[in-house]
Design a protein around this motif. Sequence first.
Motif, PDB file in Angstrom:
ATOM      1  N   ASP A   1       0.756  -1.130  -0.349  1.00  0.00           N
ATOM      2  CA  ASP A   1      -0.005   0.091   0.538  1.00  0.00           C
ATOM      3  C   ASP A   1       0.985   1.223  -0.096  1.00  0.00           C
ATOM      4  O   ASP A   1       1.446   1.907   1.178  1.00  0.00           O
ATOM      5  CB  ASP A   1      -1.084  -0.005   1.208  1.00  0.00           C
TER       6      ASP A   1
ATOM      7  N   ASN B   1       0.314   4.122   0.295  1.00  0.00           N
ATOM      8  CA  ASN B   1      -0.033   5.097   0.382  1.00  0.00           C
ATOM      9  C   ASN B   1       0.575   5.324   1.449  1.00  0.00           C
ATOM     10  O   ASN B   1       0.686   7.223   3.050  1.00  0.00           O
ATOM     11  CB  ASN B   1      -1.758   5.095   0.473  1.00  0.00           C
TER      12      ASN B   1
ATOM     13  N   ARG C   1       3.068   8.240   1.940  1.00  0.00           N
ATOM     14  CA  ARG C   1       2.870   9.554   1.274  1.00  0.00           C
ATOM     15  C   ARG C   1       3.670  10.644   2.428  1.00  0.00           C
ATOM     16  O   ARG C   1       3.464  11.194   2.518  1.00  0.00           O
ATOM     17  CB  ARG C   1       1.505   9.766   1.463  1.00  0.00           C
TER      18      ARG C   1
ATOM     19  N   ASP D   1      -4.572   9.889  -2.721  1.00  0.00           N
ATOM     20  CA  ASP D   1      -4.081   8.334  -2.419  1.00  0.00           C
ATOM     21  C   ASP D   1      -2.827   8.039  -3.984  1.00  0.00           C
ATOM     22  O   ASP D   1      -2.291   9.210  -4.465  1.00  0.00           O
ATOM     23  CB  ASP D   1      -5.004   7.208  -3.624  1.00  0.00           C
ATOM     24  N   LEU D   2      -1.723   7.555  -3.407  1.00  0.00           N
ATOM     25  CA  LEU D   2      -0.598   7.176  -3.830  1.00  0.00           C
ATOM     26  C   LEU D   2      -0.241   5.041  -4.686  1.00  0.00           C
ATOM     27  O   LEU D   2      -0.294   5.195  -3.895  1.00  0.00           O
ATOM     28  CB  LEU D   2       0.240   7.419  -3.815  1.00  0.00           C
ATOM     29  N   ASP D   3      -0.441   5.237  -6.052  1.00  0.00           N
ATOM     30  CA  ASP D   3      -0.469   4.384  -6.757  1.00  0.00           C
ATOM     31  C   ASP D   3       0.649   4.301  -7.971  1.00  0.00           C
ATOM     32  O   ASP D   3       0.942   4.971  -8.024  1.00  0.00           O
ATOM     33  CB  ASP D   3      -1.702   4.167  -7.222  1.00  0.00           C
TER      34      ASP D   3
END
Length: 681
Positions: free
Chosen positions: A72, A74, A77, A97-99
């Motif tokens: 994950d 996120n 972050r 969100d960070l993908d």
Amino acid sequence: MAKMLKWNELWSDLRRRGIDPAVARARSFHDWVRRNDPVYAAVRRPGRAEAWAGGVGLFLIGLVVLALILFDWNMVRGPIGRWASAAYDRDIALQGDLDVHLFSWTPSAVVRGLKIGGPEWARDRDTADVDEIRASVRLRKLFAGQIEMPLLSFTRPQLVLITDKDGRNSWDLNPEKPDTGEGMKLPVIQQLVITDGSLVFDERRRGLKLEATVDAREGQGDDAGFVLDGEGEVNGSPLTLRVRGGPFINIRRDRPYDFEASVSGAGSSLTAKGAVTRPFDLGRFDATLSLQGRDLSDLYLLTGVALPNTPPYRLKGALKRNENIWTFSDFDGRVGASDLSGDVRVDAAKRLRVDAELTSRRLDIDDLAAVLGARTVTNAAGSNTEAPVAVGGKLLPDAPLQTERLRAMDGSLSYRAVAVKANDLDVRAVNLGAELKDGVLDLDPVSFNFNRGELNGTARINATRDIPYSVVDFRLAGYPLESIIPARDGTAPLTGRALGRARLEGPGASIHDFAAASKGSLSLVVPDGQMRSAFAELLGINASAGLLKLLRGDQSTAQIRCAVADFDVRGGAATAKTLVIDTDVVLAQGTGTIDLGAETLDLRVDGESKKPRLLRVWAPITVKGALTAPQVGVDVRALVGQGGVAGLLSAVVAPVTALFAFVDPGLAEDANCGRLIAGAR
């Protein structure tokens, strides 16, 4: 066949001497490794320990790969935001969100809610706020040391760029790093998409504010490509900006990227059409630039380059950028009623430097007066419709020098006017040079060639202080008096050559203020010449001779043995030390002052006849009033005891006053005027 045999012999010799020995050595080394290297032996015939170690290693690698797939992102972050905030001394956060997708030939990432705050001095506005960023890279190019991005996409990016009065930039993440002036270098981008972008630019030193929309779309339609469209104000006047380029999908490194740009504001309009010669390297481009406006000095508000005051202009030439070097070359056009061509080079690295070489094939002298602060009016065809007028209605221009602009740059200027349109001063050619360094402007040479005679000199303006301090030294040589005083009835009232010098220094933000506070000397010498006899007689107020000659239209002349006007200047007041006009019939001597600040004069000339006359009126001639319109008369108080003939000759000596408009250097002594010239020095 012979060639084939020769080649076989060569190949056999090559194998015998080089290839076969090398192969033998390689095989020998391989055999030694097999016999003696334990690692090699463990790999070929692993034991139990080696098998367990290999299995554990593969298991750990598998766990790492699985963790990266299921990780994950996120969770990082916060750490990323805290590290970036500390590193760049501003608030930086990933609020969405960070993908990240690593396992692909084109790894990609999606960043949502990126916020980059302003520096300490601009905390009230975020520098960047982006809803979403999508980016991908080609892995194979990355392994080769190159960055190639199949996609770079921004959704609703909002940028606020601020430059304060001290020149600090809010978007500069490394303010301690010196600015080299080089352009931005982007990686190869195959698709650039910007959706609903906005840009706010606030340049507080020049009062420039701009709000723009930014969009970039791929495709083949009319709406495809990059578009920046903005409006705002600069120094209180409307400002518009538009930049348009093609879509990125067809860009290649070896193909120029075409663009068009236009900006209008501060009474100026600029249009550029060209190409980025090496796409993704914004520090290099070529374009054709057209610019026009009411005054070249207004371009400072748009470009940051200090230029002189001018009449309305229209210029067109080749604009080129090569990293920090900008050139505007082979340009041609008109400034006021004069043509202008040349080359300008701007070096934006570290301290701004501007070097210009300019030429006019045919100069209108009134346009040059505008550089000093005078105002000219031109019609649609570019011709001057009025004589130049000093700002504020004064004889000496009072337009202030923009010292802060001179302190912000260095540079040099070379200007030459090959020919000059017909003018009252009979100027035929002009040659000017200037060097600006650390706020000190040196003008050398300042050269005007007349039909006969010339004016040469130098000037230094120290603009390192708020009120500049100037030193000037000008010399006049061989200027004809008949060019100063026009002919009447086909005969010039005065002929001869004038020699002059002006040496002045003092503080002042304008030419008028400088003259009003100056100290130094002004001098004029006419070594010899001719004067209409009637005027020579009237210098002594000789009614019997002078009036009769005037009434009869007598055109005879009297010799000017010498004329000297020498003034000492203190606090802008020029006081006559020597004021003499010596002819073969009259010796005239004067006293008085010229107030350079008020632009007025108060002179008195007493003449004494050298020959006995039947009738002689003993009264001094007075020259008073504004420099632009002096009043010549007779001191009536001296006439009261002479029969009350006041006003007899109130205007007949007007030509003499023109002598006081020039300055004298005290040059080589003349046989006729040696003593007086020596005294004027």
